[in-house]
Design an enzyme around this catalytic site. Structure first.
Site, PDB file in Angstrom:
ATOM      1  N   PHE A   1       2.793   3.060   0.870  1.00  0.00           N
ATOM      2  CA  PHE A   1       2.613   3.676  -0.435  1.00  0.00           C
ATOM      3  C   PHE A   1       1.125   3.859  -0.708  1.00  0.00           C
ATOM      4  O   PHE A   1       0.344   2.910  -0.646  1.00  0.00           O
ATOM      5  CB  PHE A   1       3.246   2.802  -1.515  1.00  0.00           C
ATOM      6  CG  PHE A   1       3.127   3.368  -2.900  1.00  0.00           C
ATOM      7  CD1 PHE A   1       3.844   4.503  -3.258  1.00  0.00           C
ATOM      8  CD2 PHE A   1       2.304   2.773  -3.842  1.00  0.00           C
ATOM      9  CE1 PHE A   1       3.742   5.033  -4.537  1.00  0.00           C
ATOM     10  CE2 PHE A   1       2.204   3.294  -5.124  1.00  0.00           C
ATOM     11  CZ  PHE A   1       2.916   4.427  -5.473  1.00  0.00           C
ATOM     12  N   GLY A   2       0.735   5.095  -1.028  1.00  0.00           N
ATOM     13  CA  GLY A   2      -0.652   5.409  -1.372  1.00  0.00           C
ATOM     14  C   GLY A   2      -0.787   5.720  -2.844  1.00  0.00           C
ATOM     15  O   GLY A   2      -0.056   6.555  -3.370  1.00  0.00           O
ATOM     16  N   TYR A   3      -1.727   5.049  -3.494  1.00  0.00           N
ATOM     17  CA  TYR A   3      -1.968   5.271  -4.923  1.00  0.00           C
ATOM     18  C   TYR A   3      -3.424   5.596  -5.206  1.00  0.00           C
ATOM     19  O   TYR A   3      -3.795   5.912  -6.326  1.00  0.00           O
ATOM     20  CB  TYR A   3      -1.523   4.065  -5.746  1.00  0.00           C
ATOM     21  CG  TYR A   3      -2.164   2.758  -5.313  1.00  0.00           C
ATOM     22  CD1 TYR A   3      -3.356   2.326  -5.877  1.00  0.00           C
ATOM     23  CD2 TYR A   3      -1.567   1.973  -4.340  1.00  0.00           C
ATOM     24  CE1 TYR A   3      -3.943   1.147  -5.475  1.00  0.00           C
ATOM     25  CE2 TYR A   3      -2.140   0.786  -3.937  1.00  0.00           C
ATOM     26  CZ  TYR A   3      -3.327   0.369  -4.502  1.00  0.00           C
ATOM     27  OH  TYR A   3      -3.909  -0.801  -4.099  1.00  0.00           O
ATOM     28  N   GLY A   4      -4.273   5.516  -4.186  1.00  0.00           N
ATOM     29  CA  GLY A   4      -5.693   5.846  -4.279  1.00  0.00           C
ATOM     30  C   GLY A   4      -6.055   6.670  -3.064  1.00  0.00           C
ATOM     31  O   GLY A   4      -5.413   7.687  -2.775  1.00  0.00           O
ATOM     32  N   SER A   5      -7.037   6.210  -2.303  1.00  0.00           N
ATOM     33  CA  SER A   5      -7.499   6.993  -1.155  1.00  0.00           C
ATOM     34  C   SER A   5      -6.437   7.160  -0.070  1.00  0.00           C
ATOM     35  O   SER A   5      -6.504   8.119   0.707  1.00  0.00           O
ATOM     36  CB  SER A   5      -8.768   6.390  -0.554  1.00  0.00           C
ATOM     37  OG  SER A   5      -8.522   5.104  -0.025  1.00  0.00           O
TER      38      SER A   5
ATOM     39  N   GLU B   1      -7.294  -1.988   4.941  1.00  0.00           N
ATOM     40  CA  GLU B   1      -6.952  -2.524   3.625  1.00  0.00           C
ATOM     41  C   GLU B   1      -7.218  -4.021   3.459  1.00  0.00           C
ATOM     42  O   GLU B   1      -7.362  -4.477   2.327  1.00  0.00           O
ATOM     43  CB  GLU B   1      -5.482  -2.229   3.308  1.00  0.00           C
ATOM     44  CG  GLU B   1      -5.131  -0.759   3.310  1.00  0.00           C
ATOM     45  CD  GLU B   1      -5.863   0.047   2.234  1.00  0.00           C
ATOM     46  OE1 GLU B   1      -6.114  -0.497   1.134  1.00  0.00           O
ATOM     47  OE2 GLU B   1      -6.184   1.213   2.494  1.00  0.00           O
TER      48      GLU B   1
END
Length: 183
Positions: A16-20, A93
Site C-alpha cells: 500500500f502506497g500513501y506517499g512516495s 522503508e
C-alpha cells in the site's frame, strides 16, 4: 527477510502506497489499483534525516497514524522477482532510518476486492517520530529539508499532485504545500 509484526507468515502480494510509494514504487509492478486502508490516516509525522533531510536539517515525511481511513495506491508485487522486491522495500522503508514498522493489513481495492497488503506504519516510539506539529513548524521543515532523494517540498508537492490525479483532496497537505512553496 523480515516477518510482518502481526504474526502472519503469509506472502502478501500487495504493498500500500500513501506517499512516495504511490508515485515512485521503485519496482516494476504488474498491477496498480486505487485502494483504501481502513483504521489509519496519512499524516506528516516523521522527521526525515535521510531521504528528505539530514540530522542537522531534518525534513518531514508521511506516516500512517491510527484512526480514519487512507486512500492511496496498491501495487501488486511481481511473482518472478518477489524476494528481490521485498528486500528492496525493507531497505527503502525500514533499513535507512527504522522509523517504519512493516505489517500486513487488509486493504480494499477499487474493484471491490479486499486483499492482505504490506503496510508501513509510523513507529510512534522512534526518536524521529514528530507527531502532529503546528503548521508553521511543518512549513519550515518542508521548506528547508533536502536529503538523499531531493527536496522535501518536491516530496510534498508530488504527493499532493498524485492525490489530485486520483481524484482525492487532502486540504491539510495542499495547505502545507502552498505555504511551504511561498517564501
Amino acid at each position: 527477510m523480515s516477518t510482518p509484526d502481526d504474526g502472519t507468515e503469509t506472502r502478501p502480494r500487495w504493498v500500500f502506497g500513501y506517499g512516495s510509494l504511490m508515485w515512485n514504487p521503485g519496482f516494476a509492478t504488474p498491477e496498480t489499483r486505487a485502494a483504501r486502508l481502513q483504521g489509519w490516516h496519512r499524516a506528516f509525522c516523521i522527521y526525515s534525516e535521510h531521504y528528505r533531510g539530514t540530522p542537522q536539517q531534518p525534513g518531514l515525511i508521511l506516516g500512517l497514524l491510527p484512526g480514519g481511513a487512507c486512500r492511496g495506491l496498491a501495487h501488486r508485487l511481481p511473482d518472478e522477482d518477489y524476494d528481490t522486491v521485498r528486500r528492496y522495500l525493507i531497505h527503502r522503508e525500514i533499513d535507512n532510518d527504522g522509523v517504519y514498522r512493516e505489517t500486513v493489513r487488509p486493504i480494499h481495492l477499487d474493484d471491490g476486492r479486499a486483499v492482505p497488503s504490506l503496510v508501513y506504519l509510523a513507529d510512534r516510539q522512534h526518536r524521529q517520530f514528530a507527531g502532529k506539529l503546528p503548521l508553521e513548524t511543518a512549513v519550515g521543515l518542508v521548506r528547508h529539508g533536502r536529503g538523499a532523494t531531493g527536496s522535501n517540498l518536491d516530496y510534498v508537492e508530488n504527493t499532493v499532485r498524485h492525490l489530485v490525479e486520483l481524484g482525492l483532496r487532502d486540504r491539510a497537505l495542499e495547505e502545507l504545500a502552498r505555504r511551504a512553496a511561498t517564501p
